[in-house]
Design an enzyme around this catalytic site. Structure first.
Site, short mmCIF file in Angstrom:
data_model
loop_
_atom_site.label_atom_id
_atom_site.label_comp_id
_atom_site.label_asym_id
_atom_site.label_seq_id
_atom_site.Cartn_x
_atom_site.Cartn_y
_atom_site.Cartn_z
CE LYS A 29 -0.45 16.15 14.18
NZ LYS A 29 -1.05 15.59 15.38
CE1 TYR A 64 6.97 9.12 2.52
CE2 TYR A 64 5.90 7.45 1.20
CZ TYR A 64 6.29 7.93 2.43
OH TYR A 64 6.02 7.21 3.57
CG ASP A 84 4.23 4.12 3.28
OD1 ASP A 84 3.94 2.91 3.25
OD2 ASP A 84 5.38 4.56 3.11
CG ASP A 127 2.76 -1.29 5.97
OD1 ASP A 127 2.19 -1.42 4.86
OD2 ASP A 127 3.95 -1.55 6.16
#
Ligand code: NAD
Length: 356
Positions: A192, A141, A248, A252
């Site tokens: 990952k 980001y 993020d 959620d």
């Protein structure tokens, strides 16, 4: 001791839910000896409208002076067509970066009274209590270079950069380890590493810190598997630590396990424990102005603020106990399947808080 608080109502349902949270702060002041100097500031669309910037300089200055910040939410259709730097969400990214709020703590707790509000079977989610520690000021980001460029053949190409330094992984891991030590000392790091070099570095650093600190039961999981496991058997997790984008998305998903996005608070902390506290949901433009938003995530954000930035853990406990009590008494806003208004829910919490 007097605490300096900055209140940023923001947009959409922000002002409605923050008003209820402020009733709680007022009650702590009138009934429990809590002392606070309170300022208000502009952010998001309100910042654009009021001062021509989603994070006016004055707001960042106020935030730097404050001990803690309570934020409602930002964003709305009205500002969606503005240039990216003027969009409300940029205000949020900039205040996080400006205060170096690198550690985002997002609990996902299923209150026993709300077990039927989850879309998952009760036996899968009942008793769920996870803490996701998300890195908040690095990763893709914020990574440079980024942009959209035109190739020689005229085709456009979008690009972003996923980058983490050892020092960034070090500090977020230490926060996660501290959190884990206050719970079951079990930590799962999500990455990952089978595909990304940046994840390989992440994994090595997390392992190194946990070895150094000792006493942590550390595991590693690939993000795709973690997404699946969160839905399959969420109670296997206690504390999860992960990077900005993975966190993020996973937080959620974890939030939804608990039934309503209107229930979950969050904390974003810097290395001095200064923090910004906000519900995890957005500005909910679809219900803004109707007085039906659930204020509990914002009220619980006040509890987190008391615990993590203001060293007032007992008051935090009182708020959380009061929220549990009103839920046990059957208080429900529309998102929880009830019909209470935002202010009725706030008032219900105050009534219990006053009697605790
Ligand atoms: P959202 O979280 O605002 O809403 C998603 C759904 O959940 C909506 O149906 C909404 O009505 C409902 N909801 C959210 N909070 C609720 C509450 N307290 N009580 C009852 N129902 C609630 O997400 P979105 O619709 O994707 O985004 C709306 C705007 O919010 C966008 O502009 C987005 O950029 C912004 N946003 C801001 C933040 C933030 O300020 N931290 C976070 C996410 C999204």
């Amino acid at each position: 001791m007097t605490h300096n608080l900055l209140i940023l109502e923001g947009d959409g349902i922000g002002p409605e839910i923050v008003a209820e949270a402020m009733k709680v702060v007022d009650c702590l002041q009138s009934d429990y000896g809590f002392q606070a100097e309170i300022e208000h500031g502009l952010i998001g669309g309100a910042g654009v409208d009021g001062a021509g910037d989603p994070l006016p300089e004055a707001t960042l200055d106020q935030a730097k002076q404050a001990d803690a910040i309570l934020l409602g939410a930002v964003g709305g259709v009205k500002w969606d067509s503005l240039e990216r730097p003027m969009r409300p969400e940029q205000g949020l990214l900039r205040i996080r970066a400006g205060l170096d709020l690198f550690a985002n703590l997002r609990p996902a707790i299923l209150y026993p009274e709300l077990v039927d509000a989850s879309t998952l079977k009760p036996d899968v989610v009942s008793g769920l209590d996870i803490m996701i520690v998300r890195e908040l000021t690095g990763g893709i980001y914020f990574g440079q270079p980024r942009g959209i460029r035109e190739l020689e053949n005229g085709e456009k190409e979008g690009f972003n950069t996923l980058v983490y330094r050892e020092s960034e992984v070090d500090r977020i891991t230490r926060v996660a380890v501290d959190v884990a030590k206050k719970r079951s000392s079990t930590l799962c790091s999500v990455d990952k590493a089978n595909v990304l070099e940046v994840s390989e570095l992440w994994r090595n650093k997390v392992t190194e810190i946990c070895d150094e600190v000792g006493g942590i039961n550390l595991s590693h999981m690939y993000v795709d598997n973690a997404a699946m496991q969160l839905i399959r058997e969420p109670k296997q997790f206690d504390v999860i630590v992960t990077g900005n984008m993975f966190g993020d998305i996973l937080s959620d998903a974890a939030a939804m396990l608990t039934g309503s996005i209107g229930m979950l608070p969050s904390a974003s902390l810097n290395s001095d424990n200064k923090g910004m506290y906000e519900p995890i949901h957005g500005s909910a433009p679809d219900i803004a102005g109707k007085g039906i938003a659930n204020p509990l995530a914002t009220i619980l954000s006040v509890a987190m603020m008391l615990r993590y930035s203001l060293n007032e853990g007992e008051l935090a406990d009182k708020i959380e106990t009061s929220v549990r009590q009103v839920l046990a008494d059957g208080a429900r806003t529309a998102d929880l399947g009830g019909s209470m208004t935002t202010s009725e829910m706030g008032n219900a919490v105050i009534t219990v808080l006053k009697s605790n």
